[in-house]
Design a protein around this motif. Structure first.
Motif, PDB file in Angstrom:
ATOM      1  N   ASN A 116      15.169  49.457  34.560  1.00  0.00           N
ATOM      2  CA  ASN A 116      15.798  48.171  35.388  1.00  0.00           C
ATOM      3  C   ASN A 116      16.001  48.620  36.507  1.00  0.00           C
ATOM      4  N   ARG A 117      16.041  49.752  36.961  1.00  0.00           N
ATOM      5  CA  ARG A 117      16.376  49.977  38.587  1.00  0.00           C
ATOM      6  C   ARG A 117      14.876  50.439  39.211  1.00  0.00           C
ATOM      7  N   ALA A 118      14.001  51.334  38.263  1.00  0.00           N
ATOM      8  CA  ALA A 118      12.864  51.691  39.116  1.00  0.00           C
ATOM      9  C   ALA A 118      11.925  50.692  39.372  1.00  0.00           C
ATOM     10  N   ILE A 119      12.049  49.622  38.293  1.00  0.00           N
ATOM     11  CA  ILE A 119      10.963  48.444  38.370  1.00  0.00           C
ATOM     12  C   ILE A 119      10.749  47.783  39.856  1.00  0.00           C
ATOM     13  N   PHE A 120      12.225  47.719  40.453  1.00  0.00           N
ATOM     14  CA  PHE A 120      12.120  47.391  41.791  1.00  0.00           C
ATOM     15  C   PHE A 120      11.076  47.834  42.941  1.00  0.00           C
ATOM     16  N   GLN A 121      11.122  49.213  42.676  1.00  0.00           N
ATOM     17  CA  GLN A 121      10.372  49.952  43.756  1.00  0.00           C
ATOM     18  C   GLN A 121       8.942  49.861  43.718  1.00  0.00           C
ATOM     19  N   VAL A 151      11.016  46.418  28.013  1.00  0.00           N
ATOM     20  CA  VAL A 151      10.820  46.437  29.560  1.00  0.00           C
ATOM     21  C   VAL A 151      12.044  45.627  30.061  1.00  0.00           C
ATOM     22  N   SER A 152      11.985  45.654  31.425  1.00  0.00           N
ATOM     23  CA  SER A 152      13.027  45.021  32.305  1.00  0.00           C
ATOM     24  C   SER A 152      12.608  43.579  32.378  1.00  0.00           C
ATOM     25  N   ALA A 153      13.583  42.823  32.490  1.00  0.00           N
ATOM     26  CA  ALA A 153      13.379  41.369  32.550  1.00  0.00           C
ATOM     27  C   ALA A 153      12.527  41.055  33.775  1.00  0.00           C
ATOM     28  N   MET A 154      12.452  41.678  34.911  1.00  0.00           N
ATOM     29  CA  MET A 154      11.560  41.464  35.912  1.00  0.00           C
ATOM     30  C   MET A 154      10.316  41.376  35.677  1.00  0.00           C
ATOM     31  N   GLU A 155       9.889  42.135  34.351  1.00  0.00           N
ATOM     32  CA  GLU A 155       8.566  42.256  33.914  1.00  0.00           C
ATOM     33  C   GLU A 155       8.000  41.001  33.314  1.00  0.00           C
ATOM     34  N   THR A 156       8.814  40.367  32.653  1.00  0.00           N
ATOM     35  CA  THR A 156       8.181  39.178  32.057  1.00  0.00           C
ATOM     36  C   THR A 156       8.804  37.773  32.778  1.00  0.00           C
ATOM     37  N   LEU A 157       9.573  38.072  33.811  1.00  0.00           N
ATOM     38  CA  LEU A 157      10.028  36.858  34.580  1.00  0.00           C
ATOM     39  C   LEU A 157       8.985  35.706  34.779  1.00  0.00           C
ATOM     40  N   ALA A 158       8.059  36.284  35.492  1.00  0.00           N
ATOM     41  CA  ALA A 158       7.008  35.227  36.208  1.00  0.00           C
ATOM     42  C   ALA A 158       6.343  34.612  34.867  1.00  0.00           C
ATOM     43  N   GLU A 159       6.015  35.090  33.825  1.00  0.00           N
ATOM     44  CA  GLU A 159       5.363  34.450  32.948  1.00  0.00           C
ATOM     45  C   GLU A 159       6.190  33.617  32.316  1.00  0.00           C
ATOM     46  N   VAL A 160       7.645  33.689  32.147  1.00  0.00           N
ATOM     47  CA  VAL A 160       8.370  32.759  31.551  1.00  0.00           C
ATOM     48  C   VAL A 160       8.819  31.674  32.708  1.00  0.00           C
ATOM     49  N   ALA A 161       8.891  32.044  33.935  1.00  0.00           N
ATOM     50  CA  ALA A 161       9.032  31.015  35.036  1.00  0.00           C
ATOM     51  C   ALA A 161       7.948  29.993  35.082  1.00  0.00           C
ATOM     52  N   ARG A 162       6.923  30.410  34.837  1.00  0.00           N
ATOM     53  CA  ARG A 162       5.857  29.846  34.743  1.00  0.00           C
ATOM     54  C   ARG A 162       5.763  28.675  33.549  1.00  0.00           C
ATOM     55  N   LEU A 163       6.037  29.267  32.507  1.00  0.00           N
ATOM     56  CA  LEU A 163       6.115  28.121  31.418  1.00  0.00           C
ATOM     57  C   LEU A 163       7.168  27.208  31.309  1.00  0.00           C
ATOM     58  N   ALA A 164       8.217  27.656  32.028  1.00  0.00           N
ATOM     59  CA  ALA A 164       9.582  26.965  31.986  1.00  0.00           C
ATOM     60  C   ALA A 164       9.510  25.889  33.175  1.00  0.00           C
ATOM     61  N   ARG A 165       8.662  25.881  34.134  1.00  0.00           N
ATOM     62  CA  ARG A 165       8.839  25.246  35.516  1.00  0.00           C
ATOM     63  C   ARG A 165       9.076  23.858  35.033  1.00  0.00           C
ATOM     64  N   GLY A 188      -1.103  33.720  31.411  1.00  0.00           N
ATOM     65  CA  GLY A 188       0.318  33.447  30.749  1.00  0.00           C
ATOM     66  C   GLY A 188       0.347  34.483  29.499  1.00  0.00           C
ATOM     67  N   ARG A 189      -0.383  35.308  29.043  1.00  0.00           N
ATOM     68  CA  ARG A 189      -0.117  36.034  28.258  1.00  0.00           C
ATOM     69  C   ARG A 189       0.088  37.555  28.610  1.00  0.00           C
ATOM     70  N   ARG A 190      -0.282  37.903  29.505  1.00  0.00           N
ATOM     71  CA  ARG A 190      -0.165  39.405  30.180  1.00  0.00           C
ATOM     72  C   ARG A 190       0.698  39.481  31.497  1.00  0.00           C
ATOM     73  N   MET A 191       1.326  40.640  31.499  1.00  0.00           N
ATOM     74  CA  MET A 191       2.041  40.712  32.567  1.00  0.00           C
ATOM     75  C   MET A 191       1.578  41.837  33.252  1.00  0.00           C
ATOM     76  N   PRO A 192       2.044  41.912  34.645  1.00  0.00           N
ATOM     77  CA  PRO A 192       1.557  43.019  35.551  1.00  0.00           C
ATOM     78  C   PRO A 192       2.464  44.266  35.254  1.00  0.00           C
ATOM     79  N   ILE A 193       2.284  44.742  34.040  1.00  0.00           N
ATOM     80  CA  ILE A 193       2.610  46.087  33.717  1.00  0.00           C
ATOM     81  C   ILE A 193       1.815  47.198  34.367  1.00  0.00           C
ATOM     82  N   ASP A 194       0.765  46.888  34.878  1.00  0.00           N
ATOM     83  CA  ASP A 194       0.062  48.076  35.487  1.00  0.00           C
ATOM     84  C   ASP A 194       0.407  48.308  36.917  1.00  0.00           C
ATOM     85  N   ALA A 195       1.684  47.067  37.338  1.00  0.00           N
ATOM     86  CA  ALA A 195       2.200  47.429  38.663  1.00  0.00           C
ATOM     87  C   ALA A 195       3.312  48.266  38.729  1.00  0.00           C
ATOM     88  N   PHE A 196       3.635  48.612  37.385  1.00  0.00           N
ATOM     89  CA  PHE A 196       4.567  49.666  37.289  1.00  0.00           C
ATOM     90  C   PHE A 196       4.129  50.906  37.228  1.00  0.00           C
TER      91      PHE A 196
END
Ligand SMILES: Cc1cc2nc3c(=O)[nH]c(=O)nc-3n(C[C@H](O)[C@H](O)[C@H](O)COP(=O)(O)O)c2cc1C
Length: 425
Positions: free
Chosen positions: A49-54, A296-310, A416-424
């Motif tokens: 949860n902390r490390a993801i921000f880096q 996972v951290s909530a940051m990692e699925t945030l964008a995908e959820v924000a996209r479908l919820a918009r 809409g299905r894959r998240m940028p896990i590779d960014a971590f």
């Protein structure tokens, strides 16, 4: 570089949430600090949860006249002074006397919403009476549904705006540190009893005036005389309902017509389902790393959820937010607002009500500074181009409805299905 944190006891001299944490550590007895601090199992998720921000690097714009900056954010169509709020945490009365009240007052002073925990030691009636408060009530769907229905009725009578139903705790996470501090459930071991005696200031503040804090909202659920934080544990554990499912959300939606927010999901598929149940918002959360270790951290699925919820429901999240730049990164990825957990508690434990206000002020000034350094005058100017890390930028672009940044590889993050896990990494 490992910098030395402020070694004193004056919360006003704390420059960061980390320094408030250090003060809290010194002020609280070990069992109480560990209760705030701990995660489940090996605490991988807590650390993530902390490390993801880096991994979310930024590329600021310059020469954009950021002489004035506006940090307001509309939440459910009403302005909040800041893009974050105080999230629900239980047993706050163990940090300082009237802990929930002090936190709620700090939120009201700052002009941000406050979510009262179901396991609070102040009542919703007391919270609702605070001048200028924007209070939401967090509930669990206990087995005794009659109790839940009565609680919902109290919330309705007080005309609170929202109910936040937490759905990640129907089975309790494995918190070994917590069990280790006790010889029997809620009976501290000798080492911890001695440690309590070494914290007389805390004893005078928390225990002397009114004894062990009591649950203030669960009266009719607990056997008579069992509403102290100490006595209620087994009764509450028996009320957790692992058969919880979407029918229960439908039931709640039926009896509560105000804003309904589901807290404690993290999978985009669940957010999609939530839309079908007419909920008004979700809080993406892994419960501060206290439930499923390895999540996972909530940051990692945030964008995908924000996209479908918009445009269809609000998206909030929590977990590991300790800097204003963390909050800005969540906004860049499509969050409506962030919930504070431990960050606010460190302030409360370090300096009571004024300490909680200090924590909020630290984060306010950090969000403000980050915004200015990014070249933005308001939160609406935050745009995906300010993210440098390619996978994260692509995710933010997908939320904003921008064209994918190049086809092929980047596009695979945008389906809409894959998240940028590779960014971590
Ligand atoms: C001491 C403590 C008590 C908590 N109590 C509750 C609670 O009663 N209800 C709830 O929904 N979440 C509870 N949570 C989870 C928080 O709402 C939030 O999800 C989490 O703290 C976010 O992570 P962070 O503390 O790293 O910011 C608690 C968390 C902590 C640390």
């Amino acid at each position: 570089m490992n910098r030395r944190l402020y070694p004193g006891r004056d919360y006003r001299r704390a420059q960061s949430i980390d320094e408030l944490r250090e003060l809290a550590r010194r002020r609280l007895p070990n069992f109480s600090f560990e209760y705030v601090e701990g995660g489940s199992d090996d605490e991988f998720t807590l650390a993530r949860n902390r490390a993801i921000f880096q991994s979310i690097t930024l590329q600021p714009r310059t020469l954009r006249n950021v002489g004035t900056r506006d940090l307001r954010r509309d939440v459910f169509g009403k302005p909040s002074a800041l893009p974050f709020m105080v999230g629900p945490t239980g047993f706050n009365g163990l940090l300082t006397a009237g802990g929930d009240l002090r936190l709620a007052e700090a939120a009201a002073r700052a002009g941000i919403p406050f979510v009262l925990s179901n396991a609070s030691t102040s009542s919703i009636e007391e919270i609702a009476a605070i001048d200028g408060i924007r209070a939401w009530m967090q509930i669990y769907l206990y087995r005794t549904r009659d109790h839940v229905a009565k609680l919902v009725e109290r919330v309705r009578r007080l005309e609170l705006e929202a109910i936040v139903v937490t759905v990640d705790s129907a089975i309790f996470g494995n918190r070994e540190w917590d069990r280790r501090n006790y010889v029997r459930p809620l009976q501290l071991d000798l080492r911890n009893k001695l440690d309590v005696a070494l914290h007389p200031e805390w004893v005078w503040d928390v225990l002397v005036p009114n004894g062990v804090p009591r649950f203030a909202n669960l009266g009719d659920l607990l056997p008579p005389g069992k509403d102290s934080v100490k006595g209620a544990a087994s009764a509450l554990a028996a009320e957790l309902d692992p058969s919880l499912n979407w029918d229960d959300i439908a039931w709640l939606r039926d009896i509560w017509k105000g804003k309904l927010i589901v807290k404690g999901m993290i999978h985009p598929a669940d957010a999609e389902i939530a839309l079908g149940y007419g909920v008004d918002g979700v809080v993406l959360s892994n419960h501060g790393g206290r439930q499923l270790d390895g999540s996972v951290s909530a940051m990692e699925t945030l964008a995908e959820v924000a996209r479908l919820a918009r445009g269809r429901m609000s998206v909030f999240l929590d977990g590991g937010f300790r800097r204003g730049s963390d909050i800005v990164k969540a906004l860049l990825l499509g969050a409506d607002a962030v919930l504070l957990g431990r960050a606010a508690l460190y302030g409360l434990a370090a300096g009571k009500g004024p300490g909680a206000s200090h924590a909020i002020e630290i984060l306010r000034s950090e969000v403000d500074r980050t915004l200015g350094l990014l070249g933005c005058s308001s939160l609406d100017e935050l745009s995906p181009e300010l993210i440098h890390a390619p996978a994260w930028r692509a995710a933010a672009q997908a939320v904003a409805g921008h064209a994918p940044h190049g086809a092929g590889e980047a596009g695979s993050n945008l389906d809409g299905r894959r998240m940028p896990i590779d960014a971590f990494s």
